[in-house]
Structures are given as structure tokens and as C-alpha cells.
Scaffold this active site. Sequence first.
Site, PDB file in Angstrom:
ATOM      1  N   SER A  98     -10.186 -44.559  55.753  1.00 41.11           N
ATOM      2  CA  SER A  98      -9.755 -44.418  54.374  1.00 41.11           C
ATOM      3  C   SER A  98     -10.962 -44.224  53.457  1.00 41.11           C
ATOM      4  O   SER A  98     -11.721 -43.267  53.622  1.00 41.11           O
ATOM      5  CB  SER A  98      -8.901 -45.641  53.997  1.00 41.11           C
ATOM      6  N   HIS A 123      -6.645 -40.383  55.251  1.00 37.40           N
ATOM      7  CA  HIS A 123      -5.232 -40.323  54.884  1.00 37.40           C
ATOM      8  C   HIS A 123      -5.132 -40.199  53.369  1.00 37.40           C
ATOM      9  O   HIS A 123      -6.134 -40.234  52.663  1.00 37.40           O
ATOM     10  CB  HIS A 123      -4.439 -41.527  55.407  1.00 37.40           C
TER      11      HIS A 123
END
Length: 193
Positions: A98, A123
Site C-alpha cells: 500500500s 491497491h
Amino acid sequence: MNLIPTVIEQTNRGERAYDIYSRLLKDRIIMLGSAIDDNVANSIVSQLLFLESQDPEKDIHIYINSPGGSITAGMAIYDTMQFIKPQVSTICIGMAASMGAFLLAAGEKGKRYALPNSEAMIHQPLGGAQGQATEIEIAAKRILFLREKLNQILADRTGQPLEVLQRDTDRDNFMTAEKALEYGLIDKIFTNR
């Protein structure tokens, strides 16, 4: 239990004890080894600014093993990495997920590395909203704006087309070190010094 090792150094004036992070900082190494929140970001930003004040020409190295975290906290680190004069190399150890993967890609191009068994994961931003319909609408617009901003920066940092980034960040996208190299998140896989 949070155990921080102590390092004893011999100097001409006797022994000196450091916590391991302070000793690494002397070698211009910063450890990002946790989730990214405001406290972690303030610590990383402070270390970056301190090292710049010590020597604005010498590289800084950030080792990353992080599950990600707050977008605003991560952007504070990202902006500081771009703002300071020293080049910042990034090294993935373990997992850069992330916002951790975003910061891995934010290192100086040509100086973004991963160890062979490390992983990265990208993501789209996570978020939630509650309250009145208007408040939910404001939160939804903000997270869509942040998604586009993060994807654009990652496209610039990796060389991937924006459309590819949008597709690849739609869900959790895990990458081995080899895949991260192929994707453009890193520039080299380190096997030894």
C-alpha cells in the site's frame, strides 16, 4: 513487547551506547518498519530533514518493511523525499504494501531496491464514511480524487501507463521482487552488498 537493541561503540573518549535506530541514522539509514501514521511520518520527516542539514549532498537510505497506512501521513513522507536535496534510495525488506509500496517507488530512480524474498503490494485507497448523505458524498469524492492522484504519481514513478495502474490497483496486487522490478516499482534486486 517493543524491544529496541542497544549498540555499544568504542571511541577515543570511551564507550558510547546508542539505540540501534540512532546508530543507523549516523550512517544515513532510516527504518520504516511499521504501519504509517502521523507519528511515524513525523519521525521519518524529521530524520530526513536532519540528515539533509548534516550533509545535503550525501544519499539517504530508507529501508521499508511496512503494511502501509494513512495516505496523508505517507504523502508527508513522499513530499519531503522529493523536497530535500539529498537523493533518497529505498530498499524493500519483507513487505512494502500500500503506502509502503508507494514510498518504495518514490525513491530516486535508479536507487530503488528490494531484497530477493521481499514483496510489494499496490491497491486503491481504502476508506469509509458515515453520517449524512452529503458527508458521505464529500468523502467519496475525496477518496476518488486521492486514487487518481496516487495512480498518476505511481504511473510517473514506474513508467506504467495510467490505464494499467488503474486496472492493477483495482484490487490487492501482490508482487515478488522480480515482478516489482519488471513493473518499475524498483530498479534492482539486491542479493548482497
